[in-house]
Design an enzyme around this catalytic site. Structure first.
Site, PDB file in Angstrom:
ATOM      1  N   HIS A  72       7.083 -12.085  27.240  1.00 51.88           N
ATOM      2  CA  HIS A  72       7.341 -10.679  27.590  1.00 51.88           C
ATOM      3  C   HIS A  72       8.176  -9.993  26.529  1.00 51.88           C
ATOM      4  CE1 HIS A  72       9.283  -7.534  30.407  1.00 51.88           C
ATOM      5  NE2 HIS A  72       8.085  -7.119  30.061  1.00 51.88           N
ATOM      6  N   GLU A 114      11.230 -12.540  26.567  1.00 47.06           N
ATOM      7  CA  GLU A 114      11.419 -13.425  27.714  1.00 47.06           C
ATOM      8  C   GLU A 114      10.259 -14.421  27.721  1.00 47.06           C
ATOM      9  OE1 GLU A 114      13.829 -10.638  30.894  1.00 47.06           O
ATOM     10  OE2 GLU A 114      11.662 -10.365  30.802  1.00 47.06           O
TER      11      GLU A 114
HETATM   12  N1  CAA Z   1       8.532   1.278  14.776  1.00 40.61           N
HETATM   13  C1  CAA Z   1       9.381   1.137  13.760  1.00 40.61           C
HETATM   14  N2  CAA Z   1      10.631   1.610  13.745  1.00 40.61           N
HETATM   15  C2  CAA Z   1      11.035   2.271  14.838  1.00 40.61           C
HETATM   16  C3  CAA Z   1      10.217   2.462  15.963  1.00 40.61           C
HETATM   17  C4  CAA Z   1       8.912   1.928  15.905  1.00 40.61           C
HETATM   18  N3  CAA Z   1       8.045   2.028  16.920  1.00 40.61           N
HETATM   19  N4  CAA Z   1      10.924   3.154  16.886  1.00 40.61           N
HETATM   20  C5  CAA Z   1      12.128   3.391  16.366  1.00 40.61           C
HETATM   21  N5  CAA Z   1      12.209   2.862  15.133  1.00 40.61           N
HETATM   22  C6  CAA Z   1      13.349   2.872  14.230  1.00 40.61           C
HETATM   23  C7  CAA Z   1      13.551   4.177  13.511  1.00 40.61           C
HETATM   24  O1  CAA Z   1      12.773   4.255  12.346  1.00 40.61           O
HETATM   25  C8  CAA Z   1      15.033   4.129  13.195  1.00 40.61           C
HETATM   26  O2  CAA Z   1      15.265   3.300  12.075  1.00 40.61           O
HETATM   27  P1  CAA Z   1      16.527   3.539  11.118  1.00 40.61           P
HETATM   28  O3  CAA Z   1      17.736   3.434  11.987  1.00 40.61           O
HETATM   29  O4  CAA Z   1      16.386   2.409  10.168  1.00 40.61           O
HETATM   30  O5  CAA Z   1      16.316   4.883  10.526  1.00 40.61           O
HETATM   31  C9  CAA Z   1      15.629   3.410  14.403  1.00 40.61           C
HETATM   32  O6  CAA Z   1      14.541   2.725  15.019  1.00 40.61           O
HETATM   33  C10 CAA Z   1      16.225   4.353  15.368  1.00 40.61           C
HETATM   34  O7  CAA Z   1      15.228   5.275  15.778  1.00 40.61           O
HETATM   35  P2  CAA Z   1      15.505   6.792  16.094  1.00 40.61           P
HETATM   36  O8  CAA Z   1      16.618   7.307  15.226  1.00 40.61           O
HETATM   37  O9  CAA Z   1      14.201   7.519  16.082  1.00 40.61           O
HETATM   38  O10 CAA Z   1      15.935   6.811  17.609  1.00 40.61           O
HETATM   39  P3  CAA Z   1      17.027   6.010  18.394  1.00 40.61           P
HETATM   40  O11 CAA Z   1      18.251   5.760  17.591  1.00 40.61           O
HETATM   41  O12 CAA Z   1      17.131   6.741  19.685  1.00 40.61           O
HETATM   42  O13 CAA Z   1      16.358   4.591  18.697  1.00 40.61           O
HETATM   43  C11 CAA Z   1      15.123   3.329  20.279  1.00 40.61           C
HETATM   44  C12 CAA Z   1      15.106   4.497  19.295  1.00 40.61           C
HETATM   45  C13 CAA Z   1      15.287   2.008  19.504  1.00 40.61           C
HETATM   46  C14 CAA Z   1      13.779   3.363  20.981  1.00 40.61           C
HETATM   47  C15 CAA Z   1      16.336   3.508  21.280  1.00 40.61           C
HETATM   48  O14 CAA Z   1      16.296   4.814  21.828  1.00 40.61           O
HETATM   49  C16 CAA Z   1      16.313   2.505  22.402  1.00 40.61           C
HETATM   50  O15 CAA Z   1      16.742   1.371  22.247  1.00 40.61           O
HETATM   51  N6  CAA Z   1      15.837   2.934  23.586  1.00 40.61           N
HETATM   52  C17 CAA Z   1      15.756   2.070  24.782  1.00 40.61           C
HETATM   53  C18 CAA Z   1      14.518   1.243  24.687  1.00 40.61           C
HETATM   54  C19 CAA Z   1      14.417   0.265  25.837  1.00 40.61           C
HETATM   55  O16 CAA Z   1      15.266   0.157  26.718  1.00 40.61           O
HETATM   56  N7  CAA Z   1      13.315  -0.477  25.826  1.00 40.61           N
HETATM   57  C20 CAA Z   1      12.994  -1.398  26.881  1.00 40.61           C
HETATM   58  C21 CAA Z   1      12.025  -0.735  27.843  1.00 40.61           C
HETATM   59  S1  CAA Z   1      11.631  -1.787  29.188  1.00 40.61           S
HETATM   60  C22 CAA Z   1      10.441  -2.771  28.569  1.00 40.61           C
HETATM   61  O17 CAA Z   1       9.999  -2.667  27.463  1.00 40.61           O
HETATM   62  C23 CAA Z   1       9.945  -3.838  29.492  1.00 40.61           C
HETATM   63  C24 CAA Z   1       8.853  -3.514  30.431  1.00 40.61           C
HETATM   64  O18 CAA Z   1       8.157  -4.461  30.806  1.00 40.61           O
HETATM   65  C25 CAA Z   1       8.597  -2.155  30.961  1.00 40.61           C
HETATM   66  P1  NAD Z   2      -1.018   0.893  27.259  1.00 39.29           P
HETATM   67  O1  NAD Z   2      -1.621   1.744  28.325  1.00 39.29           O
HETATM   68  O2  NAD Z   2      -0.314   1.556  26.124  1.00 39.29           O
HETATM   69  O3  NAD Z   2      -2.141  -0.052  26.609  1.00 39.29           O
HETATM   70  C1  NAD Z   2      -3.032  -0.849  27.336  1.00 39.29           C
HETATM   71  C2  NAD Z   2      -4.270  -1.058  26.465  1.00 39.29           C
HETATM   72  O4  NAD Z   2      -5.085  -2.075  27.051  1.00 39.29           O
HETATM   73  C3  NAD Z   2      -5.129   0.209  26.334  1.00 39.29           C
HETATM   74  O5  NAD Z   2      -5.357   0.475  24.965  1.00 39.29           O
HETATM   75  C4  NAD Z   2      -6.427  -0.160  27.064  1.00 39.29           C
HETATM   76  O6  NAD Z   2      -7.580   0.428  26.489  1.00 39.29           O
HETATM   77  C5  NAD Z   2      -6.449  -1.688  26.899  1.00 39.29           C
HETATM   78  N1  NAD Z   2      -7.227  -2.405  27.913  1.00 39.29           N
HETATM   79  C6  NAD Z   2      -7.231  -2.207  29.258  1.00 39.29           C
HETATM   80  N2  NAD Z   2      -8.052  -3.106  29.850  1.00 39.29           N
HETATM   81  C7  NAD Z   2      -8.565  -3.883  28.851  1.00 39.29           C
HETATM   82  C8  NAD Z   2      -9.450  -4.998  28.816  1.00 39.29           C
HETATM   83  N3  NAD Z   2      -9.980  -5.498  29.935  1.00 39.29           N
HETATM   84  N4  NAD Z   2      -9.746  -5.556  27.613  1.00 39.29           N
HETATM   85  C9  NAD Z   2      -9.205  -5.069  26.482  1.00 39.29           C
HETATM   86  N5  NAD Z   2      -8.349  -4.026  26.449  1.00 39.29           N
HETATM   87  C10 NAD Z   2      -8.033  -3.449  27.625  1.00 39.29           C
HETATM   88  O7  NAD Z   2      -0.051  -0.130  28.005  1.00 39.29           O
HETATM   89  P2  NAD Z   2       1.229  -0.900  27.424  1.00 39.29           P
HETATM   90  O8  NAD Z   2       2.424  -0.056  27.644  1.00 39.29           O
HETATM   91  O9  NAD Z   2       0.903  -1.416  26.055  1.00 39.29           O
HETATM   92  O10 NAD Z   2       1.337  -2.117  28.464  1.00 39.29           O
HETATM   93  C11 NAD Z   2       0.466  -3.216  28.388  1.00 39.29           C
HETATM   94  C12 NAD Z   2       1.008  -4.378  29.192  1.00 39.29           C
HETATM   95  O11 NAD Z   2       2.310  -4.717  28.723  1.00 39.29           O
HETATM   96  C13 NAD Z   2       1.156  -4.134  30.705  1.00 39.29           C
HETATM   97  O12 NAD Z   2       0.929  -5.339  31.380  1.00 39.29           O
HETATM   98  C14 NAD Z   2       2.620  -3.714  30.821  1.00 39.29           C
HETATM   99  O13 NAD Z   2       3.142  -3.960  32.105  1.00 39.29           O
HETATM  100  C15 NAD Z   2       3.255  -4.636  29.788  1.00 39.29           C
HETATM  101  N6  NAD Z   2       4.524  -4.155  29.230  1.00 39.29           N
HETATM  102  C16 NAD Z   2       4.728  -2.828  29.019  1.00 39.29           C
HETATM  103  C17 NAD Z   2       5.933  -2.403  28.464  1.00 39.29           C
HETATM  104  C18 NAD Z   2       6.207  -0.949  28.202  1.00 39.29           C
HETATM  105  O14 NAD Z   2       7.375  -0.565  28.024  1.00 39.29           O
HETATM  106  N7  NAD Z   2       5.210  -0.092  28.134  1.00 39.29           N
HETATM  107  C19 NAD Z   2       6.899  -3.350  28.087  1.00 39.29           C
HETATM  108  C20 NAD Z   2       6.641  -4.722  28.299  1.00 39.29           C
HETATM  109  C21 NAD Z   2       5.446  -5.106  28.891  1.00 39.29           C
END
Ligand code: CAA
Ligand code: NAD
Length: 302
Positions: free
Chosen positions: A158, A170
């Site tokens: 993860h 994770e």
């Molecule tokens: N690719 C490359 N570099 C990136 C990037 C990307 N996609 N996104 C941000 N960066 C870089 C920027 O280029 C910048 O680099 P420098 O410091 O070297 O210039 C740096 O990151 C900081 O970016 P910004 O100045 O644009 O913005 P920021 O300081 O607000 O940072 C962030 C951006 C890292 C996204 C920060 O806002 C952050 O940590 N946010 C919280 C993100 C978080 O909690 N993520 C977890 C979500 S939950 C999850 O993912 C699990 C799930 O299953 C849902």
């Molecule tokens: P997203 O919507 O950005 O991307 C999903 C992609 O999967 C799309 O491009 C879609 O076309 C493709 N897709 C769907 N069904 C498919 C299939 N059968 N075969 C091939 N491609 C297929 O979603 P995301 O945010 O990248 O999330 C993807 C997974 O990762 C989910 O399980 C989500 O829970 C998990 N995840 C998301 C985050 C987050 O912050 N967004 C963080 C950690 C884990």
């Protein structure tokens, strides 16, 4: 590639070739990091058009990385971008992409049935040594793995959004995951430059079990009229030191993903008030306002 295995167990698979299914926010980020650390990557999605967008996203993100890393040497930076991109190929045929790979990592939609269908199909086509892993945010790894016959070679891996910036992975082994598979996933995470932590196969592992209820509480607080989205976000950034407030973060994660998590967890724990439906979330998802990836969610982008 593989240092010896029997049909029932895999020993110390060194992961060189990775097939990533799903080229969205997470899949393209994982592909970028794996390619940047010298792995060959095949990125799979449902259409060539989506894959073109995925490669563009990877290229854009790599350029952000090199802007700083190669600030004084733009030519070397460009060379680096091209070298990394060479490690990424794309395919809209998951079955053929799973042949000859060491790891199939799934990052598709957060839906158990869709994930099971995918892995059940690939189980028949991938080599015996190939490890399967899911990037699920909230589902049980055992439930996903049950669609395959390789329970010992199945785990959770993860990542966090944005993958190039977030250092954590994770790693989840189920009761059936072999030690060798678990070790291979731990080693792979380290090779990507990440810090892995070991998790049990419980919903949301560690981070999302704590983070998602907090996000849902923010929706309920706002729906009760106890704070605007903007004030809640400012409060959590300036008062708790979070880099993003819960509404900004929701848009970043994707509101469809949050709704899938919430709906699934409500079935699992129907009396938990944190998992009560959010009308605002349901409305935005129904309108296709899924957050940053569609240009609008709780906030507007562009
Ligand atoms: N690719 C490359 N570099 C990136 C990037 C990307 N996609 N996104 C941000 N960066 C870089 C920027 O280029 C910048 O680099 P420098 O410091 O070297 O210039 C740096 O990151 C900081 O970016 P910004 O100045 O644009 O913005 P920021 O300081 O607000 O940072 C962030 C951006 C890292 C996204 C920060 O806002 C952050 O940590 N946010 C919280 C993100 C978080 O909690 N993520 C977890 C979500 S939950 C999850 O993912 C699990 C799930 O299953 C849902
Ligand atoms: P997203 O919507 O950005 O991307 C999903 C992609 O999967 C799309 O491009 C879609 O076309 C493709 N897709 C769907 N069904 C498919 C299939 N059968 N075969 C091939 N491609 C297929 O979603 P995301 O945010 O990248 O999330 C993807 C997974 O990762 C989910 O399980 C989500 O829970 C998990 N995840 C998301 C985050 C987050 O912050 N967004 C963080 C950690 C884990």
């Amino acid at each position: 590639i593989c240092r010896g295995f029997s049909s029932s167990a895999v020993r110390a698979v060194v992961i060189k070739h990775v097939t990533i299914i799903g080229g969205g926010q997470m899949g393209s980020g994982i592909a970028q990091v794996a390619a940047s650390t010298g792995h060959s990557v095949t990125l799979v999605d449902t259409s060539e058009d989506i894959l073109k967008k995925s490669v563009k996203t990877i290229e854009g993100s790599l350029r952000r990385v090199v802007k700083k890393k190669f600030a004084d040497k733009p030519e070397a930076g460009e060379e680096y971008v091209q070298k990394v991109l060479k490690n990424v190929s794309t395919s809209s045929d998951a079955g053929s992409a799973a042949q000859g790979t060491d790891l199939v990592l799934e990052a598709i939609v957060e839906n158990l049935q869709v994930k099971q269908d995918l892995f059940s199909h690939l189980d028949k086509l991938a080599p015996a040594h190939t490890i399967f892993a899911s990037n699920t945010s909230s589902l049980s790894i055992s439930d996903i793995a049950s669609s395959t016959s390789r329970l010992d070679r199945f785990g959770g891996l993860h990542f966090f959004n944005p993958v190039p910036m977030m250092k954590l992975v994770e790693v989840c082994g189920t009761s059936a995951t072999s030690q060798e598979t678990f070790d291979s996933l731990m080693n792979f995470s380290k090779e990507l430059g990440k810090t892995p932590v070991s998790c049990k196969d419980t919903p949301g592992f560690i981070v999302n079990r704590l983070l998602v209820p907090y996000i849902l509480e923010a929706y309920h607080l706002h729906e009760r009229g106890h704070g605007s989205k903007e004030d809640v976000d400012i409060a959590m950034k300036l008062g708790a030191g979070y880099p993003m407030g819960p509404f900004e973060l929701s848009d970043y994660i994707g509101l469809d993903t949050i709704k899938f998590i919430l709906d699934g967890w409500r079935v699992m724990d129907p009396n938990n008030p944190s998992f009560a439906p959010s009308e605002l979330l349901n409305k935005l998802v129904a309108e296709g306002k899924l957050g940053k990836k569609t240009g609008e969610g709780f906030y507007k982008y562009k």
